[in-house]
Design an enzyme around this catalytic site. Structure first.
Site, PDB file in Angstrom:
ATOM      1  N   HIS A  34      20.971  13.936  -1.978  1.00 56.62           N
ATOM      2  CA  HIS A  34      19.935  12.967  -2.334  1.00 56.62           C
ATOM      3  C   HIS A  34      18.743  13.075  -1.394  1.00 56.62           C
ATOM      4  O   HIS A  34      18.892  13.350  -0.200  1.00 56.62           O
ATOM      5  CB  HIS A  34      20.506  11.550  -2.411  1.00 56.62           C
ATOM      6  CG  HIS A  34      20.656  10.812  -1.122  1.00 56.62           C
ATOM      7  ND1 HIS A  34      19.607  10.158  -0.511  1.00 56.62           N
ATOM      8  CD2 HIS A  34      21.732  10.569  -0.341  1.00 56.62           C
ATOM      9  CE1 HIS A  34      20.038   9.551   0.583  1.00 56.62           C
ATOM     10  NE2 HIS A  34      21.325   9.792   0.719  1.00 56.62           N
ATOM     11  N   ASP A  92      19.128  10.916   6.974  1.00 53.59           N
ATOM     12  CA  ASP A  92      19.899  10.476   5.810  1.00 53.59           C
ATOM     13  C   ASP A  92      18.917  10.339   4.641  1.00 53.59           C
ATOM     14  O   ASP A  92      18.247   9.322   4.508  1.00 53.59           O
ATOM     15  CB  ASP A  92      20.567   9.131   6.127  1.00 53.59           C
ATOM     16  CG  ASP A  92      21.263   8.502   4.934  1.00 53.59           C
ATOM     17  OD1 ASP A  92      21.547   9.218   3.954  1.00 53.59           O
ATOM     18  OD2 ASP A  92      21.504   7.286   4.973  1.00 53.59           O
ATOM     19  N   GLU A 112      19.461   7.498  -4.729  1.00 57.00           N
ATOM     20  CA  GLU A 112      20.822   7.298  -4.226  1.00 57.00           C
ATOM     21  C   GLU A 112      20.944   6.015  -3.422  1.00 57.00           C
ATOM     22  O   GLU A 112      21.958   5.319  -3.485  1.00 57.00           O
ATOM     23  CB  GLU A 112      21.234   8.496  -3.359  1.00 57.00           C
ATOM     24  CG  GLU A 112      22.712   8.527  -2.967  1.00 57.00           C
ATOM     25  CD  GLU A 112      23.021   7.829  -1.647  1.00 57.00           C
ATOM     26  OE1 GLU A 112      24.197   7.762  -1.276  1.00 57.00           O
ATOM     27  OE2 GLU A 112      22.060   7.355  -0.973  1.00 57.00           O
ATOM     28  N   GLU A 113      19.891   5.696  -2.661  1.00 56.96           N
ATOM     29  CA  GLU A 113      19.962   4.547  -1.759  1.00 56.96           C
ATOM     30  C   GLU A 113      19.991   3.204  -2.493  1.00 56.96           C
ATOM     31  O   GLU A 113      20.211   2.170  -1.873  1.00 56.96           O
ATOM     32  CB  GLU A 113      18.784   4.579  -0.773  1.00 56.96           C
ATOM     33  CG  GLU A 113      18.802   5.740   0.207  1.00 56.96           C
ATOM     34  CD  GLU A 113      19.902   5.633   1.254  1.00 56.96           C
ATOM     35  OE1 GLU A 113      20.667   4.654   1.218  1.00 56.96           O
ATOM     36  OE2 GLU A 113      19.987   6.536   2.109  1.00 56.96           O
ATOM     37  N   ASP A 140      26.057  14.837   2.526  1.00 55.84           N
ATOM     38  CA  ASP A 140      25.405  13.605   2.981  1.00 55.84           C
ATOM     39  C   ASP A 140      25.631  13.442   4.479  1.00 55.84           C
ATOM     40  O   ASP A 140      26.353  14.225   5.102  1.00 55.84           O
ATOM     41  CB  ASP A 140      25.975  12.400   2.215  1.00 55.84           C
ATOM     42  CG  ASP A 140      24.948  11.287   2.019  1.00 55.84           C
ATOM     43  OD1 ASP A 140      24.155  11.041   2.959  1.00 55.84           O
ATOM     44  OD2 ASP A 140      24.935  10.660   0.946  1.00 55.84           O
ATOM     45  N   HIS A 142      20.229   4.702   9.247  1.00 61.58           N
ATOM     46  CA  HIS A 142      19.330   3.727   8.622  1.00 61.58           C
ATOM     47  C   HIS A 142      18.377   3.102   9.631  1.00 61.58           C
ATOM     48  O   HIS A 142      18.010   1.937   9.533  1.00 61.58           O
ATOM     49  CB  HIS A 142      20.108   2.659   7.853  1.00 61.58           C
ATOM     50  CG  HIS A 142      20.510   3.110   6.481  1.00 61.58           C
ATOM     51  ND1 HIS A 142      20.693   2.250   5.431  1.00 61.58           N
ATOM     52  CD2 HIS A 142      20.751   4.347   5.986  1.00 61.58           C
ATOM     53  CE1 HIS A 142      21.045   2.926   4.347  1.00 61.58           C
ATOM     54  NE2 HIS A 142      21.086   4.213   4.673  1.00 61.58           N
TER      55      HIS A 142
END
Length: 350
Positions: A72, A185, A215-216, A238, A326
């Protein structure tokens, strides 16, 4: 003592991917970087209706099995939802944030006319000099944050439209033995896939790279990609949690930085096909590629929707251990990145 060689990674490509803006639904800048770097590696490149880039490298024979690699390319971010009378922007998050990491950040606003505007993100309220004690203890919520474009309100309202994407800004850097930046990420996944295919010049499989979108916000792009591709095997690439930093008990550690690529046994969306995990582990041992087994208690990857597309597919996740996930200081050891590239290349040709 055996001295480990430092990995020679294509840092320029990883830097361009990490610094590009691409919130869910607006991944076009990232997609273009991947398209340019995929030329000459893949035989066919297209864009599906959702916006995922689909690149295919034909196998050694017409009967070769099909492998779908999902990486992603979106990042957690925001959309403008309101402009107030003073010209401050209010935003809606797309993806999960710990708001403690959002104070005093520079952001990039992509306007509908093509301009990029820098802004300053802060929660509303009193500065520290006049804050009350209860103010100091409060953790702000997303709705309390504003973006200041440092322009008159009339000028802001002329330039900004509801739905303009907003991303956090952060320079990508090499720090010690690691790389650090925003949205590693999951830009590292496309990086790993491209570099692995450069290395595996003649894979035994037909390889389909899906640089997936959204994706998130619920792994939305991978399902349609898998439904169309109809692979024999689906592999999500990932990042995953390191949690090997101070303040977390060792038993809660998901992976350890520097110990190699992670083979994800399970997360909250998927239990990986055990035979695939065994294959990856066997190749790792044979080629002496550092690896570790991991279980992620919460969170998922594109393996989830791929595993359940159509009549179901054999699926697994291989992950790159990441500290401070994140945040804009996500951190990955170069050895783990190289291990992921080496394992994927070796598995595709073994």
């Amino acid at each position: 003592m055996v001295k480990r060689r430092r990995p020679k990674l294509n840092i320029a490509l990883l830097k361009s991917l990490a610094e590009a803006a691409g919130v869910p639904g607006r991944e076009e800048r990232v997609r273009e970087i991947i398209r340019k770097n995929a030329r000459g590696i893949f035989d066919d490149i297209s864009i599906d209706p959702m916006g995922s880039l689909i690149a295919t490298k034909r196998g050694a024979s017409k009967s070769a099995k099909r492998v779908l690699l999902a990486c992603h390319i979106d990042e957690i971010g925001f959309y403008v939802k309101h402009v107030d009378d003073k010209g401050f922007l209010r935003v809606q998050n797309v993806g999960g944030f710990d708001t403690r990491n959002l104070l005093a950040r520079r952001v990039l606003v992509q306007t509908s006319n093509g301009d990029d505007l820098m802004g300053l993100m802060n929660p509303g309220g009193r500065p520290i000099h006049i804050a009350k004690e209860e103010d100091k203890k409060k953790i702000p919520e997303i709705g309390e944050f504003t973006v200041d474009l440092c322009m008159p309100a009339d000028a802001v309202k002329k330039k900004i439209r509801i739905g303009d994407p907003v991303t956090l800004m952060q320079q990508f850097d090499e720090i010690g033995d690691c790389v650090s930046g925003k949205c590693l990420d999951n830009r590292v996944a496309a990086f790993v896939a491209i570099e692995a295919l450069r290395k595996a010049k003649k894979p035994k499989y037909e390889v389909i790279l899906a640089a997936t979108v959204q994706e998130e916000v619920g792994c939305r792009g991978a399902g349609p990609a898998a439904y169309t591709a109809q692979p024999d095997i689906a592999v999500a690439i990932d990042t995953t949690l390191c949690v090997d930093t101070p303040g977390v008990p060792e038993e809660e550690r998901v992976t350890k930085q520097g110990d190699g690529v992670a083979l994800t046994i399970a997360d909250s969306m998927t239990i990986s096909d055990r035979s695939l995990i065994d294959e990856f582990e066997s190749v790792s041992k044979k080629r002496k590629i550092p690896y570790q087994l991991s279980i992620l208690p919460r969170g998922g990857t594109d393996a989830g929707p791929m595993q359940r597309a159509r009549g179901g597919y054999r699926a697994a996740t291989i992950s790159i251990p990441t500290r401070y996930i994140h945040t804009v200081t996500e951190c990955i050891h170069k050895r783990d990145l190289q291990a992921a590239i080496d394992l994927l290349a070796a598995w595709l040709t073994t």
